[in-house]
Scaffold this active site. Structure first.
Site, short mmCIF file in Angstrom:
data_model
loop_
_atom_site.label_atom_id
_atom_site.label_comp_id
_atom_site.label_asym_id
_atom_site.label_seq_id
_atom_site.Cartn_x
_atom_site.Cartn_y
_atom_site.Cartn_z
N ASN A 9 1.04 -1.10 -0.17
CA ASN A 9 0.08 0.01 0.02
C ASN A 9 0.92 1.11 -0.03
O ASN A 9 1.37 1.62 1.04
CB ASN A 9 -0.87 -0.12 1.28
CG ASN A 9 -1.61 0.97 1.20
OD1 ASN A 9 -1.73 2.03 0.30
ND2 ASN A 9 -2.28 1.30 2.43
N LYS A 11 0.25 4.25 -0.41
CA LYS A 11 -0.15 5.52 0.31
C LYS A 11 0.14 6.73 -0.79
O LYS A 11 0.03 6.41 -1.90
CB LYS A 11 0.23 5.67 1.81
CG LYS A 11 -0.32 4.40 2.54
CD LYS A 11 0.04 4.50 3.96
CE LYS A 11 0.02 3.23 4.73
NZ LYS A 11 0.07 3.32 6.28
N HIS A 95 -9.55 1.37 4.79
CA HIS A 95 -8.16 1.31 5.64
C HIS A 95 -8.54 2.32 6.67
O HIS A 95 -9.38 3.24 6.45
CB HIS A 95 -7.15 1.77 4.58
CG HIS A 95 -5.96 1.91 5.22
ND1 HIS A 95 -5.48 2.89 6.12
CD2 HIS A 95 -4.87 1.13 5.04
CE1 HIS A 95 -4.28 2.58 6.35
NE2 HIS A 95 -3.82 1.34 5.81
N GLU A 97 -7.07 4.70 7.80
CA GLU A 97 -6.66 6.03 7.29
C GLU A 97 -7.98 6.70 6.70
O GLU A 97 -8.40 7.79 6.92
CB GLU A 97 -5.41 6.25 6.67
CG GLU A 97 -4.29 5.94 7.36
CD GLU A 97 -2.79 5.48 6.79
OE1 GLU A 97 -2.98 5.57 5.34
OE2 GLU A 97 -2.16 4.97 7.38
N GLU A 167 -5.42 -4.94 10.39
CA GLU A 167 -4.33 -3.81 10.66
C GLU A 167 -4.67 -3.16 12.14
O GLU A 167 -5.33 -2.27 11.86
CB GLU A 167 -4.51 -2.85 9.56
CG GLU A 167 -3.97 -3.29 8.15
CD GLU A 167 -3.37 -2.26 7.44
OE1 GLU A 167 -2.36 -2.46 6.84
OE2 GLU A 167 -3.99 -1.28 6.90
N GLY A 173 2.54 2.17 10.69
CA GLY A 173 3.66 3.08 10.61
C GLY A 173 4.36 3.66 11.73
O GLY A 173 5.10 4.58 11.91
N SER A 213 3.40 -2.20 10.35
CA SER A 213 5.13 -2.32 10.50
C SER A 213 5.44 -3.66 9.98
O SER A 213 6.46 -4.27 10.94
CB SER A 213 5.36 -1.98 12.08
OG SER A 213 4.97 -0.59 12.26
N GLY A 235 5.18 1.00 4.66
CA GLY A 235 6.75 1.68 4.41
C GLY A 235 7.49 0.68 3.57
O GLY A 235 8.36 0.78 2.77
O1 LIG Z 1 -1.47 0.82 6.79
C1 LIG Z 1 -0.65 -0.20 6.44
C2 LIG Z 1 -0.89 -0.75 5.30
O2 LIG Z 1 -2.17 -0.80 4.78
C3 LIG Z 1 0.69 -0.43 7.14
O3 LIG Z 1 1.65 0.66 6.99
P1 LIG Z 1 3.10 0.25 7.63
O4 LIG Z 1 3.70 -1.13 6.73
O5 LIG Z 1 3.81 1.54 7.09
O6 LIG Z 1 3.02 0.04 9.11
#
Ligand SMILES: O=C(CO)COP(=O)(O)O
Length: 253
Positions: A9, A11, A95, A97, A167, A173, A213, A235
């Protein structure tokens, strides 16, 4: 045996040029898709180009969100029909977010899942708890509620082909991962909800990813667990090397 699925992802990261360079760098190095499904969910602006660049490879391209209507006066939105018209294979829905910053509700997510299925786009349905909910011991209750709402009104055969991503919000993150055992327990609870709603066969077929993460150094342990069938990765999906390492770990899991 469920085939693992690793979905990046991205983002709101990467320029157009960087996105193309990434796909060029990974596409000849992907493990066979008999062993793992490799997906990258890119910014919407780049999707048609990435679909074309990746068309000779086994890399599937996904979107990060979409509207549930096929068309209409929804300034700035992208519809399922539009994604299908550029041959996008996957879409991330719900998601955390999107839920937090764009008020995406369980009801809207349910409509989006229906719209994705109508266009043969595989939904990656996200769920997860906040730190307060984890500390209050309500994680499984929260996640069960999100999954029941997202899956309302679908048939077992439709649910089998969906992907669910667990998640925990506090792990996104932050560098904090749920322990593999904790992640497995919640993924197992999600599978139990699907069995309760449908049947054991459907519950066994659905692929459940962990996200939060995920990195090359923790993927192996996560994937060794019974109910974790892959990862939704932020990430660590941005660099070709770490993305490929995650895929190799999944191919050999
Ligand atoms: O939100 C995420 C994937 O959708 C997870 O992000 P990270 O792997 O950066 O923690």
């Amino acid at each position: 045996m469920r085939k693992p699925i690793i979905a990046g992802n991205w983002k709101m990261f990467k320029t157009f040029e960087e996105a193309i360079q990434f796909v060029d760098a990974v596409q000849d190095k992907l493990p066979s898709n008999d062993k793992v499904d490799a997906v990258v969910c890119a910014p919407a602006l780049y999707l048609p180009t990435l679909v074309q660049v990746a068309s000779e490879s086994e890399l599937a391209i996904g979107a990060q969100t979409m509207h549930y209507e096929n068309e209409g006066a929804f300034t700035g939105e992208i519809s399922p029909a539009q994604l299908a018209s550029v041959e996008v294979d996957y879409v991330i829905l719900g998601h955390s977010e999107r839920r937090e910053y764009y008020n995406e509700t369980d009801e809207a997510i349910n409509k989006k899942v229906a719209a994705a299925l109508a266009h043969n786009i595989v939904p990656i349905i996200c769920c997860g708890e906040t730190l307060e909910e984890r500390e209050a011991g309500t994680t499984e209750q929260k996640v069960a509620g999100q999954i029941k709402a997202a899956l309302a009104r679908f048939e077992a055969q439709q649910v089998e082909h969906m992907v669910i991503a667990y998640e925990p919000i506090w792990a996104i993150g932050t560098g904090k991962t749920a322990t593999a055992d904790d992640a497995n327990q919640v993924c197992g609870a999600i599978r139990a909800v699907i069995e309760e709603l449908y049947n054991a066969e459907t519950a066994n077929a659905v692929r459940i990813q962990y996200g939060g993460s995920v990195k090359p150094d923790n993927i192996q342990e996560l994937l060794s667990k019974e109910h974790i069938d892959g990862a939704l990765v932020g990430g660590a999906s941005l660099q070709p090397e770490s993305y490929l390492t995650l895929l190799e770990a999944a191919a050999n899991a």
